[in-house]
Design a protein around this motif. Sequence first.
Motif, PDB file in Angstrom:
ATOM      1  N   LYS A 105       0.828  -1.209   0.000  1.00  0.00           N
ATOM      2  CA  LYS A 105       0.000   0.000   0.000  1.00  0.00           C
ATOM      3  C   LYS A 105       0.862   1.258   0.000  1.00  0.00           C
ATOM      4  O   LYS A 105       0.535   2.254  -0.659  1.00  0.00           O
ATOM      5  N   ILE A 106       1.970   1.211   0.719  1.00  0.00           N
ATOM      6  CA  ILE A 106       2.897   2.346   0.715  1.00  0.00           C
ATOM      7  C   ILE A 106       3.463   2.559  -0.687  1.00  0.00           C
ATOM      8  O   ILE A 106       3.559   3.697  -1.182  1.00  0.00           O
ATOM      9  N   ALA A 107       3.841   1.474  -1.360  1.00  0.00           N
ATOM     10  CA  ALA A 107       4.348   1.568  -2.731  1.00  0.00           C
ATOM     11  C   ALA A 107       3.269   2.050  -3.690  1.00  0.00           C
ATOM     12  O   ALA A 107       3.532   2.866  -4.592  1.00  0.00           O
ATOM     13  N   ASP A 108       2.041   1.568  -3.507  1.00  0.00           N
ATOM     14  CA  ASP A 108       0.936   2.003  -4.366  1.00  0.00           C
ATOM     15  C   ASP A 108       0.673   3.499  -4.210  1.00  0.00           C
ATOM     16  O   ASP A 108       0.295   4.174  -5.184  1.00  0.00           O
ATOM     17  N   VAL A 126      11.809   3.909  -0.502  1.00  0.00           N
ATOM     18  CA  VAL A 126      12.596   3.280  -1.566  1.00  0.00           C
ATOM     19  C   VAL A 126      12.462   1.764  -1.510  1.00  0.00           C
ATOM     20  O   VAL A 126      12.295   1.102  -2.545  1.00  0.00           O
ATOM     21  N   VAL A 127      12.538   1.207  -0.319  1.00  0.00           N
ATOM     22  CA  VAL A 127      12.460  -0.251  -0.158  1.00  0.00           C
ATOM     23  C   VAL A 127      11.121  -0.772  -0.661  1.00  0.00           C
ATOM     24  O   VAL A 127      11.056  -1.782  -1.375  1.00  0.00           O
ATOM     25  N   ALA A 150       8.047  -3.638  -4.774  1.00  0.00           N
ATOM     26  CA  ALA A 150       6.792  -3.787  -5.516  1.00  0.00           C
ATOM     27  C   ALA A 150       6.977  -3.701  -7.026  1.00  0.00           C
ATOM     28  O   ALA A 150       6.349  -4.461  -7.781  1.00  0.00           O
ATOM     29  N   PHE A 151       7.839  -2.784  -7.485  1.00  0.00           N
ATOM     30  CA  PHE A 151       7.888  -2.459  -8.912  1.00  0.00           C
ATOM     31  C   PHE A 151       9.260  -2.648  -9.550  1.00  0.00           C
ATOM     32  O   PHE A 151       9.412  -2.462 -10.757  1.00  0.00           O
ATOM     33  N   GLY A 152      10.257  -3.016  -8.756  1.00  0.00           N
ATOM     34  CA  GLY A 152      11.601  -3.217  -9.278  1.00  0.00           C
ATOM     35  C   GLY A 152      12.417  -1.937  -9.274  1.00  0.00           C
ATOM     36  O   GLY A 152      11.874  -0.828  -9.224  1.00  0.00           O
ATOM     37  N   PRO A 153      13.734  -2.050  -9.335  1.00  0.00           N
ATOM     38  CA  PRO A 153      14.596  -0.871  -9.248  1.00  0.00           C
ATOM     39  C   PRO A 153      14.477   0.063 -10.443  1.00  0.00           C
ATOM     40  O   PRO A 153      14.754   1.262 -10.329  1.00  0.00           O
TER      41      PRO A 153
END
Length: 289
Positions: free
Chosen positions: A84-87, A113-114, A119-122
């Motif tokens: 959810k944080i990445a989203d 960043v982590v 979630a989506f790759g570097p």
Amino acid sequence: MALQEPQERMLTSPDGTRLWAASNGNTSKPAIVFVHGLSCTALGWDRQFADAGLQRAFHLVRYEMRGHARSGKPLDEEGYTSRKIADDFRTVCEAFGVVRPFLCGWSLGAAIVVDVVTAFGPDYLSGIVYVGGPIVALHYLPQFRHPVMSELFPIITSLTSDDLSDGGERFVDSCVARPLSFEEKLSFMGGFLMQPRAARYWSIKRTQDHTVWEAMARRLPVLIVQGDEDLHCVYDVMIGIANRVYDEVEVKMMSGIGHSPHIENPEETNRAIETWVTKAVVTQTGRGE
């Protein structure tokens, strides 16, 4: 030059949590997404968003993390999962048409960043600017937490403490090497006190898997802007961890500066960001990235 008028928007993350976000600067240039620290607000980036050099050179985007300020504030652990944080980050990027931004994270904001890499790759990011005692990963926080913060941590993350207002004031004071003006201190305190205790607790106590980031993020270029009087972070330990994870780390040390270089010495911080990101873009363009 596509300089835009400042924009503020209220966005909605996939789980329904509202997110306050804003942008200005040059929309034809590489984007930098700024993420604030624990119990703070996006106002902490005002000196960057008002900087003419940064406005000309970059598309500047900032938002307030879930659990903070004008964004929604879930009160349970489920509201703070890494995905959810990445989203949230992706929602902000998509709303402003941002592709492969540089992520500029202050303190807790650096830990995003982590989540994003997991979630989506570097390749979702072009690079990272860590500002002011960055929490490079929640897993490693106990290793580089400063003794001052170790003392404050149980108070400011308590769900029952009667010392919260005093702890909040001490927390704010510890963010800088020299006292803030009373007006600015009240702004910091407002950000702290408008946050529910449970939102603060889960923002810092949430589960975050660092292993994917640690295995995959090596090629991301990194700038660390760090004060030598930081009372939140034992910075030599933090820098050591960053050097172990990333191949390319540049460190900008600032004398007499505490946990908030972008607030305490914005001109030097802004020029360091501008110079480094410009150099990183040139390098990546030369590689065909």
